[in-house]
Design an enzyme around this catalytic site. Structure first.
Site, mmCIF file in Angstrom:
data_model
loop_
_atom_site.group_PDB
_atom_site.id
_atom_site.type_symbol
_atom_site.label_atom_id
_atom_site.label_comp_id
_atom_site.label_asym_id
_atom_site.label_seq_id
_atom_site.Cartn_x
_atom_site.Cartn_y
_atom_site.Cartn_z
ATOM 1 N N ILE A 83 41.764 44.842 33.115
ATOM 2 C CA ILE A 83 42.034 43.827 34.884
ATOM 3 C C ILE A 83 43.045 44.304 34.877
ATOM 4 O O ILE A 83 43.042 45.375 37.015
ATOM 5 C CB ILE A 83 41.451 43.221 34.742
ATOM 6 C CG1 ILE A 83 39.610 42.837 34.264
ATOM 7 C CG2 ILE A 83 40.811 42.344 36.444
ATOM 8 C CD1 ILE A 83 39.022 41.239 34.292
ATOM 9 N N CYS A 88 46.019 36.615 33.601
ATOM 10 C CA CYS A 88 46.652 36.459 31.728
ATOM 11 C C CYS A 88 45.551 35.461 31.782
ATOM 12 O O CYS A 88 44.632 34.927 32.363
ATOM 13 C CB CYS A 88 47.539 35.720 31.995
ATOM 14 S SG CYS A 88 47.838 34.265 33.281
ATOM 15 N N PRO A 89 45.482 35.290 29.871
ATOM 16 C CA PRO A 89 44.325 34.644 29.877
ATOM 17 C C PRO A 89 44.768 32.879 29.342
ATOM 18 O O PRO A 89 46.047 32.766 30.078
ATOM 19 C CB PRO A 89 44.240 34.830 28.204
ATOM 20 C CG PRO A 89 46.307 35.876 27.733
ATOM 21 C CD PRO A 89 46.236 36.281 29.529
ATOM 22 N N SER A 103 41.256 34.503 37.086
ATOM 23 C CA SER A 103 41.894 34.282 36.177
ATOM 24 C C SER A 103 40.926 33.558 35.067
ATOM 25 O O SER A 103 39.483 33.427 34.938
ATOM 26 C CB SER A 103 43.029 34.722 34.849
ATOM 27 O OG SER A 103 43.467 33.444 35.970
ATOM 28 N N ARG A 104 41.550 32.526 35.012
ATOM 29 C CA ARG A 104 41.153 31.094 34.718
ATOM 30 C C ARG A 104 41.750 29.842 35.908
ATOM 31 O O ARG A 104 42.832 29.828 36.129
ATOM 32 C CB ARG A 104 41.543 30.795 32.942
ATOM 33 C CG ARG A 104 40.607 31.471 32.262
ATOM 34 C CD ARG A 104 39.092 31.560 32.318
ATOM 35 N NE ARG A 104 38.038 32.503 31.314
ATOM 36 C CZ ARG A 104 37.771 33.351 31.394
ATOM 37 N NH1 ARG A 104 38.203 33.698 32.362
ATOM 38 N NH2 ARG A 104 37.497 33.984 30.829
ATOM 39 N N ASP A 159 38.497 32.346 42.994
ATOM 40 C CA ASP A 159 37.822 32.885 42.386
ATOM 41 C C ASP A 159 37.361 31.713 41.163
ATOM 42 O O ASP A 159 36.115 31.613 40.588
ATOM 43 C CB ASP A 159 36.989 33.746 42.065
ATOM 44 C CG ASP A 159 35.975 34.312 41.385
ATOM 45 O OD1 ASP A 159 34.770 33.826 42.621
ATOM 46 O OD2 ASP A 159 35.406 34.708 40.521
ATOM 47 N N GLU A 199 34.759 23.616 36.766
ATOM 48 C CA GLU A 199 33.458 23.950 37.047
ATOM 49 C C GLU A 199 32.053 23.691 37.075
ATOM 50 O O GLU A 199 31.997 23.357 35.895
ATOM 51 C CB GLU A 199 33.815 26.032 36.571
ATOM 52 C CG GLU A 199 35.141 26.604 37.197
ATOM 53 C CD GLU A 199 35.257 27.354 37.309
ATOM 54 O OE1 GLU A 199 36.091 28.828 37.718
ATOM 55 O OE2 GLU A 199 34.809 28.400 35.924
ATOM 56 N N HIS A 244 33.291 31.620 41.384
ATOM 57 C CA HIS A 244 33.347 32.196 40.565
ATOM 58 C C HIS A 244 32.716 33.580 39.833
ATOM 59 O O HIS A 244 31.220 33.365 39.063
ATOM 60 C CB HIS A 244 33.269 31.217 38.889
ATOM 61 C CG HIS A 244 33.843 31.705 37.715
ATOM 62 N ND1 HIS A 244 34.327 30.736 36.887
ATOM 63 C CD2 HIS A 244 33.743 33.179 36.968
ATOM 64 C CE1 HIS A 244 35.052 31.894 35.446
ATOM 65 N NE2 HIS A 244 34.673 32.752 36.145
#
Length: 316
Positions: A159, A206-207, A234-235, A259, A264, A283
């Protein structure tokens, strides 16, 4: 083979895709959503379980002795006890790189929304401002070109690479910050502090790891330009939400487009809910119609390959 799908509603809201293809592989029990405390009961004596976010813990695995396969409607697999699954000889397969272009597209939807102020002008026109204008063109809300602006990309996986390529096509200056030095990267690679300081737009790809958890915090936010915009697809936990809300409300940075959030669905008391110039989407960056159909195909092929003894996309 008995197959259980635990949270199908994470794949479709309006039945635009169907799980019926899995009937070709065995008998299927499908649930819209499954609370974590019902996961073991619903898996029962199934040999295969497919899920997105439901927690498949050691206790769940121990309660389901027939389980041989866990398939994920996702790239991430932090909801599964991977090491214990391996101990119990249970194969876990994920789905990678199904949403690359959809997420990259969302990033530029945010960028153009901010720079072109489409919704601001639409509201103005509908409030009769153009009708009452003396000029053929009125522009009280200043717009900006992307060309020449600096986009700092944190993370250079599929991405991040797609986002950088699109930014390059827009004529933006691209900075890359990533944990490992990429090979043959056509953009400037730098450390995260330099990327943050120079960013007109800072986008996260990034993760979530121990190192990236709360990475965007008061310290880094204070180093950003006052005119800068933060984007996170990402997260959620990569961002310290209280620190970001404080930065927005005190004009430390200009805006944020998010997002993903730490919790969540979003909680009522999230500090970002009413933060100034904070746009939040639920999301959805990954969820284009084509993307979800692609994801379904990957999950189906993963399970079919496992059944035929040719496992692919195994993560354990």
């Amino acid at each position: 083979m008995k197959i259980v799908i635990l949270d199908w509603k994470t794949m479709t809201e309006n039945s635009d895709i169907s799980y019926e293809c899995f009937n070709n592989l065995g008998s299927v029990d499908c649930y819209d959503f499954t609370p974590n405390n019902l996961a073991a009961e619903r898996i029962g004596d199934a040999q295969a379980v497919l899920c997105n976010k439901v927690m498949i813990t050691k206790d769940v695995i121990d309660s389901c002795p027939e389980l041989k396969y866990i398939g994920l409607f996702a790239t991430g697999f932090n909801n599964v006890d991977i090491s214990y699954a391996a101990q119990k000889n249970i194969t876990v397969c994920n789905a990678g790189e199904y949403s690359t272009m959809a997420v990259a597209q969302q990033v530029f939807a945010y960028l153009t929304h901010y720079c072109n102020k489409i919704s601001v002008y639409d509201n103005s026109v509908k409030n009769n401002d153009w009708i009452n204008s003396a000029s053929f063109s009125y522009f009280p809300f200043v717009t900006q070109e992307l060309a020449g602006k600096t986009l700092s990309v944190i993370g250079y996986g599929s991405i991040g690479k797609a986002v950088a390529k699109i930014a390059d096509a827009f004529g933006m200056n691209v900075l890359i910050s990533t944990r490992t030095t990429p090979v043959d990267c056509p953009y400037t690679v730098t450390d995260i502090e330099t990327a943050v300081k120079n960013a007109d737009f800072l986008t996260l790809h990034c993760p979530l790891t121990e190192n990236t958890n709360k990475m965007i915090n008061k310290n880094l936010l204070s180093k950003m330009k006052q005119s800068a915009v933060l984007i996170n697809t990402s997260r959620g936990p990569v961002v310290n939400e209280a620190d970001l809300a404080e930065a927005l409300n005190n004009n430390i940075i200009s805006a944020a487009y998010l997002d993903v959030l730490e919790c969540e669905p979003m909680k009522e008391d999230t500090p970002l809910r009413y933060a100034k110039n904070c746009v939040i989407t639920p999301h959805i960056a990954w969820a284009a119609s084509e993307t979800r159909k692609r994801l379904l195909d990957i999950v189906y092929n993963n399970l079919n390959s496992f059944i035929n003894g040719n496992t692919i996309n195994k993560v354990n």
